[in-house]
Design a protein around this motif. Structure first.
Motif, PDB file in Angstrom:
ATOM      1  N   PRO A  41      -9.128 -13.102   0.770  1.00 12.96           N
ATOM      2  CA  PRO A  41      -8.033 -13.192   1.734  1.00 12.96           C
ATOM      3  C   PRO A  41      -9.262 -12.526   3.034  1.00 12.96           C
ATOM      4  O   PRO A  41      -8.109 -12.519   4.318  1.00 12.96           O
ATOM      5  CB  PRO A  41      -7.182 -12.728   1.028  1.00 12.96           C
ATOM      6  N   LYS A  84     -13.486 -18.257  10.328  1.00 15.32           N
ATOM      7  CA  LYS A  84     -11.936 -18.200  10.272  1.00 15.32           C
ATOM      8  C   LYS A  84     -11.763 -16.885   8.613  1.00 15.32           C
ATOM      9  O   LYS A  84     -12.113 -16.946   7.861  1.00 15.32           O
ATOM     10  CB  LYS A  84     -10.941 -19.489  10.289  1.00 15.32           C
ATOM     11  N   PHE A  85     -10.407 -16.751   8.315  1.00 19.80           N
ATOM     12  CA  PHE A  85     -10.654 -16.143   7.224  1.00 19.80           C
ATOM     13  C   PHE A  85      -9.425 -17.661   6.161  1.00 19.80           C
ATOM     14  O   PHE A  85      -8.849 -18.318   7.063  1.00 19.80           O
ATOM     15  CB  PHE A  85      -8.806 -15.274   7.262  1.00 19.80           C
ATOM     16  N   GLY A 127      -6.563 -17.592   4.310  1.00 16.81           N
ATOM     17  CA  GLY A 127      -5.347 -17.659   4.657  1.00 16.81           C
ATOM     18  C   GLY A 127      -5.578 -19.000   6.057  1.00 16.81           C
ATOM     19  O   GLY A 127      -4.351 -19.446   6.121  1.00 16.81           O
ATOM     20  N   GLN A 128      -6.541 -19.783   6.616  1.00 14.75           N
ATOM     21  CA  GLN A 128      -5.694 -20.013   7.665  1.00 14.75           C
ATOM     22  C   GLN A 128      -6.737 -21.778   6.912  1.00 14.75           C
ATOM     23  O   GLN A 128      -6.302 -22.477   8.623  1.00 14.75           O
ATOM     24  CB  GLN A 128      -6.534 -20.050   8.930  1.00 14.75           C
ATOM     25  N   ASP A 137     -12.043 -14.259  14.256  1.00 14.51           N
ATOM     26  CA  ASP A 137     -11.166 -15.764  14.317  1.00 14.51           C
ATOM     27  C   ASP A 137     -10.374 -14.803  15.348  1.00 14.51           C
ATOM     28  O   ASP A 137      -9.200 -15.944  15.911  1.00 14.51           O
ATOM     29  CB  ASP A 137     -10.271 -15.721  13.236  1.00 14.51           C
ATOM     30  N   PRO A 176      -3.924 -10.669   7.344  1.00 13.88           N
ATOM     31  CA  PRO A 176      -5.212 -12.159   7.674  1.00 13.88           C
ATOM     32  C   PRO A 176      -3.641 -13.155   7.613  1.00 13.88           C
ATOM     33  O   PRO A 176      -3.802 -14.015   7.908  1.00 13.88           O
ATOM     34  CB  PRO A 176      -5.672 -12.669   6.081  1.00 13.88           C
ATOM     35  N   SER A 181      -2.367 -16.699  10.097  1.00  9.85           N
ATOM     36  CA  SER A 181      -2.392 -18.139  10.384  1.00  9.85           C
ATOM     37  C   SER A 181      -1.438 -19.017  11.176  1.00  9.85           C
ATOM     38  O   SER A 181      -1.200 -20.457  11.372  1.00  9.85           O
ATOM     39  CB  SER A 181      -2.153 -18.004   8.498  1.00  9.85           C
ATOM     40  N   ALA A 241      -2.977 -20.402  13.942  1.00 12.21           N
ATOM     41  CA  ALA A 241      -4.501 -20.274  14.133  1.00 12.21           C
ATOM     42  C   ALA A 241      -4.042 -22.279  15.084  1.00 12.21           C
ATOM     43  O   ALA A 241      -3.157 -22.866  14.263  1.00 12.21           O
ATOM     44  CB  ALA A 241      -4.621 -20.799  12.430  1.00 12.21           C
TER      45      ALA A 241
END
Lengths: 249, 406
Positions: free
Chosen positions: A99, A141-142, A144-145, B94, B396, B400, B403
């Protein structure tokens, strides 16, 4: 599928495993898988099927029997284990993406670190793999996304990026929402047509019927039945297989 | 205006009980604030701080050699500015980063105001005052330069940049203690904020790797290693720091190889390090426990060796989880340095006590303690701010939610 000995990718003979608490998880399991074959392992929960395929890359140890991966036998030699792990990729039920790294870095980490390949080259390969599993635009992106299905597709791409000769799937769709199962199975179906050897633990009957070369039923720590899918699902030999199929179909 | 009133009403006077509570609190806070300001502006005698500002800052460090400390401060300021700017010019992969987020402008403005006002309030000589302005300008300039041109830096260079900090630490040690052609200044002449920061940073920097090793030892499969770590951690955590400090003065000379703890200050710094490491180990251990087993399994199944798995996969996640607890440890470690005054070292509190014992400044304890509290508070606030920024960058999860959904 030819079966000359040089084509043997996985050869397990009489594998027995006891957990430290004394539980006898594997009771003399035999299995051979040839190059390019797709073998689906089914069975009720607690039958030892996950434990069994986890012995192929030494995530689980075993006390009796032998396992040879592409000719190399799995023992206590740690260097041998590392060498085998490089050739055996694994996709987990819980994805297990890292993650703290971007999707792209999840793919790039192992090839650069373990194989010592130049980053730029691995990055190009990683992007084309992500493109193949349909999530190239999420590279920065990571984990978790992403949705569960996307994460599992990244996990498959991550395993492929090491260019393994064998790919193990440990219930890859079991923790996915139903609408995401298909996108993952589609990717796996694509892979099955390629040269790579696959061992898949799953409950997806349709996938097994369409893709598997052989289906194996495990129960109580041993192999009960091993047959081509047509025979396995339509005309099983063993009573235990029939009972199992009755429960899941 | 209307909006503000409505917001005030919703926040403070939503129900009669809320309103009563709000009014009571407002009365209490304003009474305290008025009293404090009146005292600070009219009754307080700040001469005690003005006359001793050098003593508070560096103790009895020889005046002719103080340029070395100014040089070190300038280097640290520049490194801070560059690091800060680089963080902003390299946002996470990101997200779109801002080069000058509002908080950054606010902090920089505040620091500039402090650099202008404090030297003036301390009645420093104009030459010294201008040095503080120069430092503020240096911070702003390096921050701006690194932010503006940081993106041109190549990747390897960028990765090497954090090494500037340990390097600066070594340079700082040479500048402070002398050697390599500089006149030696023995530790007995270091004092005040200099000594506080030195011992605290020494202990923070060294207790971190030590704490990580202890935490790993405690989770090890090797019984001897595991039990050694457990005994060490439990022994240290079971003894009060002050006892260990006195003990350390007496026995560290035998325990550490010669030259590592040549005098009282280094012995105390090592005790602080060993003490903090035991607590840090527990914070790291909770972080390690929070990393799912599947992470290590995934790394091993990709062929990563055990050390690679630890350094690249498990530790980054464990330390991220342990970060708030670790910074809490650092903050209390920073404050624990005041105990050094009890073994006779002249760090901030020790200097303060000698100043208050001076007949010339009798009865000025309040001014001195308030200044100390403010100094400690601002150092800890900086640590806290830094850690929160780091947490945000490494998390992280926070992202989210923001996002973009497909």
């Amino acid at each position: 599928m030819t079966s000359s000995p040089s084509n043997l990718m996985i050869e397990a003979r009489g594998v027995e495993k006891w957990y430290p608490n004394g539980y006898h998880a594997l009771r003399g399991v035999d299995l051979t898988v040839h190059r390019g074959e797709v073998v689906v392992v089914m069975g009720p929960s607690g039958s030892g099927k996950s434990t069994f395929i986890r012995t192929f890359n030494a995530l689980e140890d075993f006390q009796k029997g032998t396992i040879r991966i592409d000719g190399n036998s799995l023992g206590n030699d740690l260097r041998q284990i590392d060498a085998i792990r490089r050739e055996v990729g694994m996709v987990f039920q819980q994805f297990n993406l890292f993650p703290h790294l971007t999707v792209l870095d999840n793919l790039v980490l192992a090839p650069t670190l373990v194989r010592g390949r130049p980053r730029a080259q691995v990055q190009a390969q990683a992007l084309s793999l992500l493109d193949r599993v349909g999530i190239k635009e999420q590279a920065q992106k990571f984990p978790g996304q992403l949705s569960g299905g996307q994460q599992q597709r990244v996990a498959i791409a991550r395993a492929l990026c090491m260019e393994p000769r064998i790919l193990l799937f440990d219930e890859p769709t079991s923790s996915l929402d139903p609408e995401m199962v298909r996108e993952v199975l589609d990717v796996m179906r694509q892979l099955a047509h390629e040269d790579i050897t696959m061992v898949v633990v799953t409950h997806e009957v349709k996938f097994a019927e369409q893709v598997a070369d052989r289906v194996v039923l495990m129960a109580e720590g041993s192999v009960v039945e091993e047959a081509p899918p047509a025979q396995f699902f339509k005309n099983p030999k063993h009573e235990r297989t029939r009972r199992f199929l009755d429960q899941i179909l | 205006m209307n909006l503000l009133l409505r917001r005030l009403r919703a926040d403070l006077f939503a129900t009669p009980a809320d309103g009563a509570l709000s009014l009571g609190l407002i009365a209490l806070i304003s009474a305290a604030a008025v009293g404090l300001v009146q005292w600070a502006c009219q009754k307080a005698q700040w001469a005690v701080i003005q006359a001793n500002s050098t003593l508070f800052a560096v103790g009895r460090y020889p005046e002719a050699q103080q340029w070395r400390l100014w040089l070190l401060t300038a280097l640290l300021t520049a490194a801070t500015g560059v690091s800060w700017g680089l963080l902003r010019s390299h946002p996470r992969a990101d997200r779109e980063g801002q080069l000058w987020p509002r908080n950054d402008r606010l902090v920089l403005g505040l620091l500039a105001a402090v650099a202008l006002w404090v030297p003036w309030a301390l009645r420093l000589a104009p030459a010294l005052q201008s040095r503080w302005w120069l430092l503020a300008a240096l911070l702003g300039a390096s921050r701006w330069l690194a932010g503006r041109f940081g993106s041109h830096l190549s990747r390897p260079l960028l990765r090497l940049f954090p090494l500037v900090w340990p390097l600066l630490y070594l340079i700082g040690m040479v500048l402070i203690s002398g050697g390599l052609g500089l006149m030696p200044v023995p530790p007995s002449q270091w004092g005040g904020l200099l000594l506080t920061l030195l011992t605290a940073s020494f202990a923070i920097l060294l207790c971190f790797p030590l704490g990580v090793l202890l935490a790993l030892g405690r989770r090890s499969d090797l019984p001897l290693l595991r039990w050694s770590a457990v005994v060490y951690i439990e022994f240290i955590r079971g003894a009060p720091l002050i006892t260990l400090l006195f003990l350390g003065q007496n026995i560290l000379g035998f325990l550490l190889p010669g030259g590592l703890a040549p005098d009282r200050i280094w012995r105390a710094a090592w005790v602080l390090t060993f003490f903090a490491a035991a607590y840090l180990a527990e914070a790291v251990r909770s972080g390690l426990a929070a990393v799912p087993k599947g992470q290590a399994e995934a790394a091993r199944s990709l062929g990563l060796s055990y050390p690679q798995t630890l350094v690249r996969v498990v530790l980054p996640q464990a330390l991220r989880v342990a970060l708030p607890a670790m910074v809490g440890q650092f903050i209390s470690l920073f404050q624990d340095t005041t105990l050094l005054s009890l073994i006779g070292l002249l760090e901030l509190l020790g200097v303060a006590r000698t100043v208050m014992a001076n007949p010339e400044f009798l009865g000025n304890n309040r001014e001195v303690y308030l200044t100390l509290a403010l100094l400690f508070w601002s150092c800890c606030a900086a640590l806290g701010l830094g850690s929160r920024a780091l947490e945000k960058r490494l998390d992280p999860q926070t992202l989210s939610q923001s996002a973009s959904r497909p």
